[in-house]
Design an enzyme around this catalytic site. Structure first.
Site, PDB file in Angstrom:
ATOM      1  N   LYS A   1       0.865  -1.186   0.000  1.00  0.00           N
ATOM      2  CA  LYS A   1       0.000   0.000   0.000  1.00  0.00           C
ATOM      3  C   LYS A   1       0.906   1.242   0.000  1.00  0.00           C
ATOM      4  CE  LYS A   1      -3.964  -2.034   2.442  1.00  0.00           C
ATOM      5  NZ  LYS A   1      -4.975  -1.929   1.368  1.00  0.00           N
TER       6      LYS A   1
ATOM      7  N   ARG B   1     -10.297 -11.675   0.139  1.00  0.00           N
ATOM      8  CA  ARG B   1     -11.165 -12.629  -0.571  1.00  0.00           C
ATOM      9  C   ARG B   1     -10.524 -13.999  -0.682  1.00  0.00           C
ATOM     10  NH1 ARG B   1     -11.388  -8.608  -5.576  1.00  0.00           N
ATOM     11  NH2 ARG B   1     -11.027  -7.198  -3.829  1.00  0.00           N
TER      12      ARG B   1
HETATM   13  N1  BES Z   1      -8.174  -4.248   3.610  1.00  0.00           N
HETATM   14  C1  BES Z   1      -8.312  -3.662   2.325  1.00  0.00           C
HETATM   15  C2  BES Z   1      -9.632  -2.885   2.168  1.00  0.00           C
HETATM   16  C3  BES Z   1      -9.804  -1.649   3.007  1.00  0.00           C
HETATM   17  C4  BES Z   1      -9.511  -0.400   2.493  1.00  0.00           C
HETATM   18  C5  BES Z   1     -10.306  -1.737   4.283  1.00  0.00           C
HETATM   19  C6  BES Z   1      -9.721   0.733   3.269  1.00  0.00           C
HETATM   20  C7  BES Z   1     -10.503  -0.615   5.053  1.00  0.00           C
HETATM   21  C8  BES Z   1     -10.216   0.617   4.561  1.00  0.00           C
HETATM   22  C9  BES Z   1      -8.287  -4.739   1.248  1.00  0.00           C
HETATM   23  O1  BES Z   1      -7.538  -5.875   1.529  1.00  0.00           O
HETATM   24  C10 BES Z   1      -7.694  -4.121   0.041  1.00  0.00           C
HETATM   25  O2  BES Z   1      -6.557  -3.762   0.080  1.00  0.00           O
HETATM   26  N2  BES Z   1      -8.491  -4.002  -1.013  1.00  0.00           N
HETATM   27  C11 BES Z   1      -8.049  -3.407  -2.225  1.00  0.00           C
HETATM   28  C12 BES Z   1      -8.475  -4.315  -3.367  1.00  0.00           C
HETATM   29  C13 BES Z   1      -7.926  -3.901  -4.700  1.00  0.00           C
HETATM   30  C14 BES Z   1      -6.457  -4.251  -4.758  1.00  0.00           C
HETATM   31  C15 BES Z   1      -8.700  -4.642  -5.745  1.00  0.00           C
HETATM   32  C16 BES Z   1      -8.725  -2.051  -2.369  1.00  0.00           C
HETATM   33  O3  BES Z   1      -9.920  -1.964  -2.105  1.00  0.00           O
HETATM   34  O4  BES Z   1      -8.060  -1.087  -2.699  1.00  0.00           O
HETATM   35 ZN    ZN Z   2      -5.483  -5.660   0.971  1.00  0.00          ZN
END
Ligand code: BES
Ligand code: ZN
Ligand code: ZN
Length: 479
Positions: free
Chosen positions: A256, A331
């Protein structure tokens, strides 16, 4: 119990210096409780928009809340929880340690007020060197509509919410997958539900390729925790609830990198925490249900063995998945749990996760995205429960075309569908792994707030516990 509020039910109105007086209408005002001058003041001010229900007297504080006509019951209850938050703050700042609650309102609004007080009293200060003592507050309840059992039910649900909040607020360097499962085992012993943990070897034997894959970059092994609560009178098929237990989400190799996006990722196990809190509440309230909880847990890190984009993994049910982005890890671990759930032949699977930023973009912190294959009636009941608990549900479409977006060129599925409809393609990915009635709930927007969030708490909110508890309380539990 961390709430520091003691309740006492007392039928006799005692002359108490501080009172909270909640009425359906101004006509209900009792002249024994308020002086003529006080009544005059309330009557004059109550219809003003800036009416503050607070009268400060020389030796105490009186709060007089009066309902307006024709308020929606759910909205009124939510307003009441928020008022409870404000009142608790004032009781604390005024060093008031004893207060009498007198109401002529109905049971559900009275319980909403009590719930609001309890939930507002939560603090997480175990890491503060200086431990401030807050004085316990005694609340004497003078409301004939409330029984000891009603009160206990609300207190037990609040306890479940606090357990969920504590788990989420706990930093990632303290709460890894092993620690999470150990805490759940302790709670199972304490509250009388069964807990079994599958460790690395057993997870390998189960061929949970999603959970093992995400764990490859980690230094801590994964866990898969199974919770079971079965009331002797529950004869219907079990409901399975599944929670995402990513104890910290760095994104993995797809680290991230957006500024701030890592800050709150200790909360990526809020789904798991809500499942645990729901079990505590269900068991202590002795709900007549059969409930299974599944918690796949690991952190998501870019260690040297970590998954990289392009890798193909084989899931618990044999489905092959092409990894396109290692940050779409939730997922992967959830899919294994969802497919594992079939051994229980469940009436319904509900899965709760901080799954996508897409949900945050769509709903902000105002609600939970829900989607899935369960029937309309079940969704309606869940939405209604969402309004009642103010853990509101937005039912997203689940058209089959969204499923096309996660087909891979070289494997059965890929783990992301692209930028568009990200919350829904994530849900589609999950629903691939079961043929049972399924509801996916994305709590990414509501699980954690780095701001003053009223009775919902700063930091972790414990979202999902009140929703699930209430939903399960009204479920059909017998054949
Ligand atoms: N844990 C995150 C989602 C999330 C984002 C939770 C903000 C709480 C606050 C999840 O694992 C993630 O990183 N999702 C990505 C998916 C993308 C790579 C398709 C996202 O939503 O950016
Ligand atoms: Zn993630
Ligand atoms: Zn995540």
């Amino acid at each position: 119990m961390q709430h520091n509020i003691q309740f006492e039910i007392n039928d006799n109105i005692q002359s108490s210096k501080s009172i909270i007086y909640i009425l359906n209408s101004i006509e209900d005002i009792n002249t024994d409780i308020l002086s003529t001058a006080e009544i005059e003041y309330v009557k004059r001010r109550v219809d003003d928009d800036d009416y503050e229900p607070e009268l400060v007297t020389t030796d105490g504080c009186k709060f007089i809340l009066i309902n307006k006509e024709l308020e929606d019951a759910d909205e009124l209850n939510e307003k009441t929880r928020r008022q409870a938050f404000k009142i608790l703050k004032k009781l604390r700042s005024g060093n008031i340690t004893s207060v009498t609650l007198i109401t002529s309102i109905n049971k559900s609004q009275t319980l909403a007020f009590i719930e609001g007080l309890l939930l507002s009293s939560y603090t997480f200060n175990k890491y503060k060197s200086e431990q401030k003592d807050t004085n316990p507050i005694k609340v004497v309840i003078n409301a004939k509509q409330i029984s000891r059992k009603d009160l206990d039910t609300v207190v037990n649900v609040a306890e479940g919410v606090f357990i969920a909040r504590n788990l989420v607020n706990e930093p990632g360097n303290s709460l890894n997958a092993l620690k999470l499962s150990a805490i759940i085992e302790e709670l199972g012993k304490k509250h009388n539900f069964a807990v079994t943990t599958l460790h690395q070897k057993e997870i390998e034997a189960e061929k949970m390729g999603g959970l093992l894959g995400v764990n490859q970059g980690s230094v801590t092994p994964p866990t898969f925790t199974i919770l079971e609560w079965k009331h002797p009178q529950a004869t219907a098929k079990p409901t399975v609830i599944i929670g995402k237990g990513v104890t910290f989400d760095t994104g993995g190799i797809n680290l991230k990198v957006q500024p701030g996006s890592l800050d709150d990722m200790k909360s990526d196990m809020a789904g798991a925490a809500a499942v645990v809190g729901t079990f505590v509440a269900a068991a202590t309230n002795n709900l007549p249900i059969h409930l299974i909880g599944l918690i796949p847990a690991t952190d998501n890190r870019p260690g040297k063995e970590a998954l990289v984009p392009g890798d193909v993994i084989t899931m618990h049910d044999g489905t092959t998945v092409e990894i396109m982005n290692t940050d779409a890890e939730g997922r992967l671990i959830l899919a294994d749990a969802i497919s594992y759930a079939k051994k229980y032949d469940p009436q319904l699977i509900m899965e709760l996760s901080t799954l996508t930023g897409s949900t945050v973009m769509t709903l902000s912190d105002q609600g939970i995205a829900a989607m899935g294959t369960a029937d309309k009636e079940t969704f309606n009941r869940l939405e209604q429960t969402g309004d009642q608990t103010h853990e509101r549900i937005a039912h997203f479409p689940f058209w089959s075309e969204y499923g096309e977006m996660i087909k891979s060129d070289i494997a059965d599925l890929k783990n992301i569908g692209g930028r568009e409809a990200g919350a829904i393609t994530a849900g589609k990915f999950l629903s691939h792994f079961t043929t049972y009635p399924f509801i996916h709930l994305d709590i990414a927007g509501v699980a954690f707030a780095r701001k003053d969030n009223g009775y919902k708490g700063n930091g972790a909110s414990g979202s999902g516990v009140r929703l699930f508890h209430r939903f399960l309380s009204s479920a059909k539990n017998n054949d």
